[in-house]
Motif scaffolding. Structure first.
Motif, PDB file in Angstrom:
ATOM      1  N   THR A  61       0.750  -9.679 -49.456  1.00 27.53           N
ATOM      2  CA  THR A  61      -0.277  -9.205 -48.983  1.00 27.53           C
ATOM      3  C   THR A  61      -0.575  -9.626 -47.782  1.00 27.53           C
ATOM      4  OG1 THR A  61      -1.780 -10.284 -50.234  1.00 27.53           O
ATOM      5  CG2 THR A  61      -0.929  -8.221 -51.342  1.00 27.53           C
ATOM      6  N   SER A  62      -0.572 -10.678 -47.059  1.00 25.17           N
ATOM      7  CA  SER A  62      -1.045 -11.268 -45.994  1.00 25.17           C
ATOM      8  C   SER A  62      -0.697 -10.431 -44.643  1.00 25.17           C
ATOM      9  CB  SER A  62      -0.593 -12.766 -45.692  1.00 25.17           C
ATOM     10  OG  SER A  62       0.937 -12.826 -45.536  1.00 25.17           O
ATOM     11  N   ARG A  65      -3.437  -7.775 -44.780  1.00 20.72           N
ATOM     12  CA  ARG A  65      -4.708  -8.620 -44.190  1.00 20.72           C
ATOM     13  C   ARG A  65      -4.699  -8.416 -42.532  1.00 20.72           C
ATOM     14  NH1 ARG A  65      -4.238 -11.503 -48.776  1.00 20.72           N
ATOM     15  NH2 ARG A  65      -3.034 -13.275 -47.810  1.00 20.72           N
ATOM     16  N   VAL A  70      -8.452  -8.451 -41.517  1.00 20.30           N
ATOM     17  CA  VAL A  70      -9.185  -9.350 -42.438  1.00 20.30           C
ATOM     18  C   VAL A  70      -9.001 -10.605 -41.850  1.00 20.30           C
ATOM     19  CG1 VAL A  70      -9.508  -9.738 -44.763  1.00 20.30           C
ATOM     20  CG2 VAL A  70      -8.866  -7.529 -44.214  1.00 20.30           C
ATOM     21  N   GLY A  75      -9.540 -13.938 -47.232  1.00 22.16           N
ATOM     22  CA  GLY A  75      -8.427 -13.497 -47.926  1.00 22.16           C
ATOM     23  C   GLY A  75      -8.521 -13.460 -49.477  1.00 22.16           C
ATOM     24  N   THR A  79      -5.252  -6.141 -50.571  1.00 24.45           N
ATOM     25  CA  THR A  79      -6.021  -5.345 -49.834  1.00 24.45           C
ATOM     26  C   THR A  79      -5.951  -3.975 -50.020  1.00 24.45           C
ATOM     27  OG1 THR A  79      -5.264  -7.125 -48.204  1.00 24.45           O
ATOM     28  CG2 THR A  79      -5.992  -5.262 -47.326  1.00 24.45           C
ATOM     29  N   ALA A  86     -11.101  -1.712 -44.081  1.00 25.22           N
ATOM     30  CA  ALA A  86     -10.269  -2.534 -44.884  1.00 25.22           C
ATOM     31  C   ALA A  86     -11.043  -3.204 -46.090  1.00 25.22           C
ATOM     32  CB  ALA A  86      -9.696  -3.758 -44.194  1.00 25.22           C
ATOM     33  N   GLU A  88     -10.985  -6.010 -48.694  1.00 26.29           N
ATOM     34  CA  GLU A  88     -10.178  -7.169 -49.319  1.00 26.29           C
ATOM     35  C   GLU A  88     -10.994  -7.883 -50.459  1.00 26.29           C
ATOM     36  OE1 GLU A  88      -7.328 -10.107 -49.229  1.00 26.29           O
ATOM     37  OE2 GLU A  88      -7.233  -8.290 -47.826  1.00 26.29           O
ATOM     38  N   ALA A 110     -15.240  -7.720 -47.689  1.00 26.61           N
ATOM     39  CA  ALA A 110     -14.208  -8.681 -48.476  1.00 26.61           C
ATOM     40  C   ALA A 110     -14.997  -9.399 -49.383  1.00 26.61           C
ATOM     41  CB  ALA A 110     -13.709  -9.473 -47.394  1.00 26.61           C
TER      42      ALA A 110
END
Length: 149
Positions: A61-62, A65, A70, A75, A79, A86, A88, A110
């Protein structure tokens, strides 16, 4: 015949708002790993709160982000994207709805990490306090809402 037309018109008048409301539900696209159980529970939370969810299983998923702006320090395990924002981690549906209603100039929301008691991370009666962070347009972040224990 008039009674039948009246009943059909009344029925249509009663059902139309329900169909219109359903069509206007927010649609959120969620990027998650296929084996993460808490991600599935968060998706269930969103659906139970009126969101239409398109869940996309990804191996990592990075990149999402990064794509949606994000910061790494915010994190979590999944996401989402809704209304150009976004989302998160385990952000409560009520905060997403507030964001969509207020429409701030921001990148999104987030909930860093995976706090116990947040949507999708329920563990009995345990509820740890956590912050829902607003990711500002310049990448900085601040508390949007504090969720107590």
């Amino acid at each position: 015949m008039q009674r039948r037309s009246f009943l059909q018109g009344t029925l249509a008048a009663l059902l139309l708002p329900a169909f219109s409301a359903r069509a206007a539900q927010p649609v959120i696209e969620v990027y998650k790993t296929p084996t993460c159980g808490c991600c599935h529970l968060w998706v269930d939370h969103l659906r139970a709160n009126g969101f239409t969810v398109t869940a996309r299983d990804v191996s990592d998923t990075s990149p999402y982000r990064r794509k949606f702006g994000v910061p790494e320090e915010l994190g979590s395990c999944h996401t989402g994207v809704v209304g150009g924002y976004a989302i998160e981690g385990h952000v409560p549906a009520q905060d997403i709805k507030r964001l969509l209603a207020e429409k701030p100039k921001a990148k999104g929301l987030a909930v860093p990490g995976m706090p116990m008691g947040s949507p999708g991370m329920e563990q009995g009666s345990r509820k740890d306090p956590y912050d829902v962070m607003l990711i500002q347009a310049d990448g900085r972040h601040k508390v949007y809402r504090h969720v107590g224990a």
